[in-house]
Write a protein that holds these residues in place. Structure first.
Motif, PDB file in Angstrom:
ATOM      1  N   LYS A 229      -8.943  -5.745  14.433  1.00 35.49           N
ATOM      2  CA  LYS A 229      -9.225  -4.348  14.063  1.00 35.49           C
ATOM      3  C   LYS A 229      -7.936  -3.570  13.772  1.00 35.49           C
ATOM      4  O   LYS A 229      -7.713  -2.467  14.276  1.00 35.49           O
ATOM      5  N   LEU A 230      -7.084  -4.170  12.948  1.00 37.97           N
ATOM      6  CA  LEU A 230      -5.835  -3.556  12.534  1.00 37.97           C
ATOM      7  C   LEU A 230      -5.932  -3.125  11.082  1.00 37.97           C
ATOM      8  O   LEU A 230      -6.828  -3.535  10.358  1.00 37.97           O
ATOM      9  N   SER A 231      -4.999  -2.315  10.639  1.00 40.42           N
ATOM     10  CA  SER A 231      -4.895  -1.936   9.235  1.00 40.42           C
ATOM     11  C   SER A 231      -3.811  -2.789   8.581  1.00 40.42           C
ATOM     12  O   SER A 231      -2.658  -2.787   9.041  1.00 40.42           O
ATOM     13  N   LEU A 232      -4.177  -3.521   7.536  1.00 40.13           N
ATOM     14  CA  LEU A 232      -3.195  -4.293   6.785  1.00 40.13           C
ATOM     15  C   LEU A 232      -2.653  -3.415   5.657  1.00 40.13           C
ATOM     16  O   LEU A 232      -3.388  -3.035   4.738  1.00 40.13           O
ATOM     17  N   VAL A 233      -1.369  -3.093   5.742  1.00 46.95           N
ATOM     18  CA  VAL A 233      -0.698  -2.247   4.757  1.00 46.95           C
ATOM     19  C   VAL A 233       0.253  -3.127   3.958  1.00 46.95           C
ATOM     20  O   VAL A 233       1.123  -3.787   4.530  1.00 46.95           O
ATOM     21  N   VAL A 234       0.090  -3.125   2.639  1.00 48.26           N
ATOM     22  CA  VAL A 234       0.890  -4.001   1.776  1.00 48.26           C
ATOM     23  C   VAL A 234       1.636  -3.177   0.736  1.00 48.26           C
ATOM     24  O   VAL A 234       1.032  -2.411  -0.016  1.00 48.26           O
ATOM     25  N   ASP A 235       2.954  -3.344   0.712  1.00 51.59           N
ATOM     26  CA  ASP A 235       3.787  -2.745  -0.329  1.00 51.59           C
ATOM     27  C   ASP A 235       3.804  -3.713  -1.508  1.00 51.59           C
ATOM     28  O   ASP A 235       4.307  -4.832  -1.405  1.00 51.59           O
ATOM     29  N   ASN A 236       3.263  -3.279  -2.642  1.00 49.19           N
ATOM     30  CA  ASN A 236       3.101  -4.147  -3.815  1.00 49.19           C
ATOM     31  C   ASN A 236       4.087  -3.808  -4.930  1.00 49.19           C
ATOM     32  O   ASN A 236       3.861  -4.148  -6.097  1.00 49.19           O
TER      33      ASN A 236
END
Length: 406
Positions: A174-181
């Motif tokens: 239950k985490l937020s996956l944050v991706v710098d693209n």
């Protein structure tokens, strides 16, 4: 039909106030209401289609946000005045005192400094891990962890994140996956692979002309609305607002992104192959020798290639500096930070864009003094560019490894 980010951008159609093919620019800081109750409802978030104050949002910013959301396949997006404006807003919106973040150890130096040096002031801690080792990532998760943070293709080592597997871990805990693209617009679509939030520095490839800074957060309607909330929204309260004139400029440049990315990728792949054949120590996701080459092939949109970034290890900082100065002197590019320009840019990240990372940690992650990061430009005759660059490398006597037999 298969998702195609460039098609999604192309399919957006706007008409300016007087029928212009570009939407009219909303050059206003504040907006009028015909009824007092409409202003009250807008402040409370109960009225759509009305504009309040440009720190909150503006028509120009919404146009650009819609296009970027379409590109990434998310419900909504919010633009900001810089990439760090987007990154800091996301992290401070998701985390409170006592929370924990797991981040890739190889990330943009500004992001590293924010997580390492700034957020601890607010009681937010970060564990930096090898994002390519999923077992280490999972072992670092604890009951306080709120975010998994990575870059699709990392700065500057060009490591490729397994976004699908990281997305599964995020959902499991239950985490937020944050991706710098930022390094791979159009090429990789993180939201379709499992990312909750996708960030870009618009300064780089998306704008493509090195004349402005900007950022964007692409996510769900719910999360973007929370960022804009007048009471506790990080984007609203921290104030990293993009100017409307800049938004309009970036939107116009966005429309040629697919053409530019194909050429950046074509040129970078050609140079990477030739440099590797020559025996130089080069890293590029399009090379079979890249540790995550197969992973990249499994997640990318092939039409747009492997990106415009490659690295070459000159062997020492002295040789790296000499090579970059010589290439600049011979009009092969600029010794400058950033990326995505029409002309090639190069720098030694250990003393530049990643200088915020301590030397001992740079060594642990494999960032050597002599590493040069190239952002390959839109050169018309890449064979000519290769010949001239190779002459520079031979003149400086850049170190070689065992040549690859093709």
């Amino acid at each position: 039909m298969k998702f195609n980010p460039a098609d999604n951008i192309q399919d957006l159609q706007y008409f300016g106030e007087f029928g212009g093919v570009n939407p009219s620019i909303s050059d206003s800081s504040t907006y009028t209401f015909l009824a007092a109750k409409s202003m009250i409802d807008t402040f409370e978030g109960n009225l759509e289609g009305c504009y309040l104050y440009s720190r909150h949002t503006s028509p120009s910013n919404l146009y650009l946000g819609q296009a970027l959301a379409a590109m990434e396949g998310t419900e909504s997006a919010n633009v900001s005045a810089s990439g760090m404006g987007s990154i800091s807003s996301v992290i401070l919106q998701l985390c409170s005192q006592g929370d924990h973040i797991i981040s890739s150890r190889t990330i943009y130096g500004g992001t590293y400094a924010f997580l390492k040096n700034f957020t601890p002031k607010f009681g937010i801690s970060t564990s930096f891990v090898d994002i390519t080792d999923l077992a280490k990532v999972e072992a670092s998760i604890n009951e306080k962890t709120k975010i998994l943070y990575c870059e699709s293709v990392s700065n500057p080592l060009l490591e490729v994140a397994d976004i699908e597997e990281l997305g599964k871990l995020a959902k499991k805990y239950k985490l937020s996956l944050v991706v710098d693209n930022t390094f791979s617009p159009l090429q990789i679509s993180p939201a379709l692979l499992g990312a909750d939030i996708v960030i870009h520095s618009l300064t780089k490839f998306i704008n493509g002309t090195s004349d402005t800074v900007g950022g964007v957060i692409c996510a769900s309607n719910e999360f973007i609305d929370s960022l804009r909330n007048v009471n506790d929204g990080a984007s609203m309260l921290l104030g990293p607002v993009m100017d409307s004139l800049r938004s309009a400029s970036v939107l116009k440049n966005l429309r040629t992104l697919h053409i530019r990315m194909k050429k950046h990728s074509e040129n970078a792949l050609y140079l990477a192959k030739r440099f590797e054949e020559d025996g130089f120590k080069v890293m590029y996701p399009g090379l079979k020798s890249h540790p995550q080459h197969d992973l990249y092939n499994s997640i990318y949109n092939p039409e747009y290639g492997y990106g415009g970034l490659l690295t070459l290890d000159a062997g020492s900082l002295e040789k790296a500096d000499d090579l970059m100065e010589l290439m600049q002197e011979r009009n092969l590019g600029y010794l400058a930070v950033s990326l995505g320009f029409y002309k090639t840019l190069f720098n030694a990240p250990g003393t530049a864009t990643s200088s915020e990372i301590p030397e001992d940690e740079q060594k642990q992650m494999g960032l050597t003094d002599g590493l040069i990061r190239f952002s390959i430009g839109l050169d018309n005759h890449i064979e000519r560019t290769y010949t001239l660059m190779k002459e520079c490398m031979d003149q400086i006597n850049i170190q070689k490894v065992t040549p690859v037999r093709m």
